[in-house]
Design an enzyme around this catalytic site. Structure first.
Site, PDB file in Angstrom:
ATOM      1  N   LYS A  20       0.838  -1.201   0.000  1.00 22.81           N
ATOM      2  CA  LYS A  20       0.000   0.000   0.000  1.00 22.81           C
ATOM      3  C   LYS A  20       0.877   1.257   0.000  1.00 22.81           C
ATOM      4  O   LYS A  20       0.606   2.218  -0.740  1.00 22.81           O
ATOM      5  CB  LYS A  20      -0.913   0.004   1.228  1.00 22.81           C
ATOM      6  CG  LYS A  20      -1.814   1.236   1.306  1.00 22.81           C
ATOM      7  CD  LYS A  20      -2.722   1.202   2.530  1.00 22.81           C
ATOM      8  CE  LYS A  20      -1.952   1.477   3.804  1.00 22.81           C
ATOM      9  NZ  LYS A  20      -2.843   1.700   4.966  1.00 22.81           N
ATOM     10  N   ARG A  25       2.423   6.088  -3.124  1.00 24.26           N
ATOM     11  CA  ARG A  25       3.514   6.962  -3.575  1.00 24.26           C
ATOM     12  C   ARG A  25       3.630   6.937  -5.089  1.00 24.26           C
ATOM     13  O   ARG A  25       3.819   7.970  -5.738  1.00 24.26           O
ATOM     14  CB  ARG A  25       4.836   6.535  -2.924  1.00 24.26           C
ATOM     15  CG  ARG A  25       4.966   6.942  -1.448  1.00 24.26           C
ATOM     16  CD  ARG A  25       6.149   6.226  -0.787  1.00 24.26           C
ATOM     17  NE  ARG A  25       6.418   6.715   0.557  1.00 24.26           N
ATOM     18  CZ  ARG A  25       5.758   6.350   1.654  1.00 24.26           C
ATOM     19  NH1 ARG A  25       4.747   5.494   1.540  1.00 24.26           N
ATOM     20  NH2 ARG A  25       6.079   6.826   2.844  1.00 24.26           N
ATOM     21  N   GLY A  97      -5.143   7.452   5.840  1.00 25.28           N
ATOM     22  CA  GLY A  97      -4.278   8.460   6.434  1.00 25.28           C
ATOM     23  C   GLY A  97      -3.133   8.830   5.511  1.00 25.28           C
ATOM     24  O   GLY A  97      -2.727   9.993   5.446  1.00 25.28           O
ATOM     25  N   ARG A 125      -8.728  11.201  13.311  1.00 25.02           N
ATOM     26  CA  ARG A 125      -7.261  11.241  13.330  1.00 25.02           C
ATOM     27  C   ARG A 125      -6.775  12.683  13.333  1.00 25.02           C
ATOM     28  O   ARG A 125      -7.298  13.535  12.617  1.00 25.02           O
ATOM     29  CB  ARG A 125      -6.694  10.483  12.132  1.00 25.02           C
ATOM     30  CG  ARG A 125      -7.064   9.009  12.166  1.00 25.02           C
ATOM     31  CD  ARG A 125      -6.507   8.234  11.014  1.00 25.02           C
ATOM     32  NE  ARG A 125      -5.062   8.048  11.116  1.00 25.02           N
ATOM     33  CZ  ARG A 125      -4.356   7.221  10.348  1.00 25.02           C
ATOM     34  NH1 ARG A 125      -4.979   6.516   9.408  1.00 25.02           N
ATOM     35  NH2 ARG A 125      -3.064   7.103  10.497  1.00 25.02           N
ATOM     36  N   SER A 172       5.059   9.799  10.340  1.00 27.11           N
ATOM     37  CA  SER A 172       5.994  10.041   9.232  1.00 27.11           C
ATOM     38  C   SER A 172       5.251  10.460   7.974  1.00 27.11           C
ATOM     39  O   SER A 172       5.859  10.989   7.035  1.00 27.11           O
ATOM     40  CB  SER A 172       6.792   8.763   8.931  1.00 27.11           C
ATOM     41  OG  SER A 172       5.939   7.758   8.388  1.00 27.11           O
ATOM     42  N   ASP A 331       2.837  -0.458  12.180  1.00 27.02           N
ATOM     43  CA  ASP A 331       1.682  -1.219  11.701  1.00 27.02           C
ATOM     44  C   ASP A 331       1.795  -2.701  12.033  1.00 27.02           C
ATOM     45  O   ASP A 331       0.820  -3.445  11.891  1.00 27.02           O
ATOM     46  CB  ASP A 331       1.502  -1.033  10.198  1.00 27.02           C
ATOM     47  CG  ASP A 331       0.911   0.330   9.862  1.00 27.02           C
ATOM     48  OD1 ASP A 331       0.158   0.866  10.693  1.00 27.02           O
ATOM     49  OD2 ASP A 331       1.206   0.863   8.783  1.00 27.02           O
ATOM     50  N   ARG A 362      -4.597   1.358  18.775  1.00 27.93           N
ATOM     51  CA  ARG A 362      -4.292  -0.067  18.686  1.00 27.93           C
ATOM     52  C   ARG A 362      -3.735  -0.642  19.976  1.00 27.93           C
ATOM     53  O   ARG A 362      -3.915  -1.835  20.258  1.00 27.93           O
ATOM     54  CB  ARG A 362      -3.346  -0.325  17.500  1.00 27.93           C
ATOM     55  CG  ARG A 362      -4.069  -0.189  16.160  1.00 27.93           C
ATOM     56  CD  ARG A 362      -3.160  -0.372  14.971  1.00 27.93           C
ATOM     57  NE  ARG A 362      -3.945  -0.321  13.731  1.00 27.93           N
ATOM     58  CZ  ARG A 362      -3.430  -0.066  12.529  1.00 27.93           C
ATOM     59  NH1 ARG A 362      -2.131   0.161  12.405  1.00 27.93           N
ATOM     60  NH2 ARG A 362      -4.208  -0.036  11.469  1.00 27.93           N
ATOM     61  N   ARG A 416      -6.156  -4.086  10.506  1.00 28.74           N
ATOM     62  CA  ARG A 416      -5.089  -4.865  11.150  1.00 28.74           C
ATOM     63  C   ARG A 416      -5.584  -5.538  12.434  1.00 28.74           C
ATOM     64  O   ARG A 416      -5.130  -6.628  12.780  1.00 28.74           O
ATOM     65  CB  ARG A 416      -3.873  -3.989  11.393  1.00 28.74           C
ATOM     66  CG  ARG A 416      -3.365  -3.343  10.109  1.00 28.74           C
ATOM     67  CD  ARG A 416      -1.926  -2.960  10.136  1.00 28.74           C
ATOM     68  NE  ARG A 416      -1.631  -2.065   9.025  1.00 28.74           N
ATOM     69  CZ  ARG A 416      -1.454  -2.461   7.760  1.00 28.74           C
ATOM     70  NH1 ARG A 416      -1.550  -3.733   7.462  1.00 28.74           N
ATOM     71  NH2 ARG A 416      -1.198  -1.578   6.809  1.00 28.74           N
TER      72      ARG A 416
END
Length: 464
Positions: A20, A25, A97, A125, A172, A331, A362, A416
């Site tokens: 992903k 990108r 995100g 978020r 990041s 993640d 999480r 996840r």
């Protein structure tokens, strides 16, 4: 859709979709490029499909062909190049995100207002760090709701070259977004980070930018980043590597039972920090063989392991404890936490504060449901401590202290969370099972996850 997971032995080969992080990108840079780019093996997940819907708002054209739901396809992007423009409508990022944080910075390079929003999860978020960073560079950036720090996000550009100082531990993603935006700036963007985290993703962005002709400088401690603009990108033809964030789930699932599987198409480029999970699992005795030349990983668990037992234990770790600093690959926290529950000894998942700012908190959610399923878990602001037990003793006999059992978990729409607990059910004793609610959210990062896992005998059942 609810999924029921129970004890099963896995066998055969499984192919994990493309990354992903790489796919998004690739799509954004292809949109900025002059000419037609080909993105091969893209991840046909909701986040990536939302990206394919967003970039036409800025003048690019995307052709998914008949591969919008297939693994191993090819997407074609006719870049907007010099004609790229301000988004002509509100950008709805869905639950992505990455798309929110990447594209908002790129949109800030244009004169005029752009608006970003998304689904219920994305509107929880934080974006205050984006607001502050873009305002430092000359934008006028706000959230629409007084007193809130979440989307809808309003941005008026253009930003200009210069220096921005921001907290590296928040995420990041928006830092990568500013790095991509720098390609459109007439000068050098200097990013000064305090306490950088998730640094492998910054390296991934650096490699992508350098591949399209940008000059990028990152200090060894990741506190100083320079991107020199402007750069006119030319169209490219790239193959997206397999997604290590997705590899983690069949990897751990095979270790919980008498299983032997091969995961094909493994990315050995070193651009995904999540590959560190292999070293983490091998440190507690996991039977994992990674053939980088053939791009395959073979995993053997339980009686199929080379020692015929397949017991995971921290006994050979320093001081008999496993310490996992997770900030470089946050993640993976869900997969690591579940694996720790099947590992004899104490596992410390550390430097994990960023994991509270994902689709869900999480740390909180994993702690809650692991406890409900019989695990001993402690949480702190930026850590989890899991005191786990292997299903078997060192001699292969049943471990009387193993206490994981049936239960029902709420995914809260977090892919996840859903995949980790579905995999956990495969290692429970006979007669026990886990029901994962709203499990369709797995399509965010691994479309066809349950079908792919059933192809190696996971036996997941869809419940009405």
């Amino acid at each position: 859709m609810n999924i029921k997971s129970k004890a099963s032995s896995l066998s055969g080969h499984i192919q994990v979709p493309g990354s992903k992080s790489h796919t998004i990108r690739a799509l954004l840079l292809a949109a900025l490029a002059e000419g037609t780019s080909y993105v091969r093996n893209p991840l046909p997940s909701e986040d990536c499909l939302n990206t394919s819907k967003a970039i036409p708002l800025m003048g690019a054209k995307v052709d998914l062909g008949d591969t919008d739901k297939k693994i191993g396809g090819c997407w074609t992007v006719q870049g907007a190049g010099k004609n790229i423009h301000l988004p002509e409508n509100v950008v709805d990022v869905g639950d992505s995100g990455s798309l929110l944080y990447f594209l908002s910075s790129i949109a800030a390079t244009f004169e005029g207002w752009s608006i970003f929003t998304g689904d219920e999860l994305i509107r929880r978020r934080p974006v205050h760090h984006v607001v502050d960073a873009l305002n430092q560079l000359g934008a006028e950036c706000h959230v629409s709701q007084p007193g809130k720090t979440v989307c809808p996000l309003l941005i008026k550009g253009p930003i200009k070259p210069g220096t921005v100082t921001t907290a590296g531990e928040v995420s990041s993603q928006y830092i990568s977004g500013m790095m991509m935006a720098a390609l459109r700036l007439n000068g050098t963007l200097n990013i000064e980070l305090t306490n950088p985290k998730e640094t492998p993703y910054l390296t991934m962005t650096q490699k992508w930018l350098e591949s399209v002709g940008a000059k990028v400088e990152i200090s060894d401690d990741f506190k100083h980043i320079k991107v020199h603009g402007p750069v006119q990108i030319k169209a490219f033809d790239r193959t997206v590597p397999s997604d290590w964030e997705g590899v983690a789930f069949p990897l751990i699932a095979a270790l919980f039972s008498d299983s032997e599987i091969t995961i094909d198409g493994i990315d050995g480029s070193g651009t995904q920090g999540d590959e560190e999970i292999v070293n983490v699992l091998k440190s507690v005795g996991a039977d994992i063989q990674w053939d980088k030349e053939s791009e395959k990983i073979t995993v053997r668990g339980g009686k199929k392991a080379s020692d015929g037992i397949g017991r995971l234990s921290t006994e050979n770790c320093p001081d008999g404890e496993l310490h996992v600093p997770i900030s470089g690959y946050p993640d993976a926290i869900c997969a690591v936490a579940v694996a720790a529950a099947f590992t004899e000894g104490t596992t410390y998942i550390e430097d994990a504060a960023v994991c509270r700012r994902k689709e869900t908190d999480r740390i909180k959610v994993m702690t809650q449901f692991l406890r409900e399923l019989g695990a001993e878990v402690e949480e702190g602001d930026d850590f989890m401590i899991i005191r786990g037990h292997s299903p078997v003793m060192a001699d292969g006999s049943l471990n009387p202290q193993f206490s994981l059992h049936s239960g029902e978990i709420e995914s809260f729409g977090d892919h996840r969370i859903a995949m980790s607990f579905a995999c956990m059910g495969l290692g429970l004793p006979a007669g026990e099972s886990i029901v994962v609610k709203d499990a369709e959210c797995c399509a965010v990062s691994f479309p066809g996850f349950f079908e792919s896992m059933n192809g190696i005998n996971a036996g997941f059942e869809k419940l009405l």
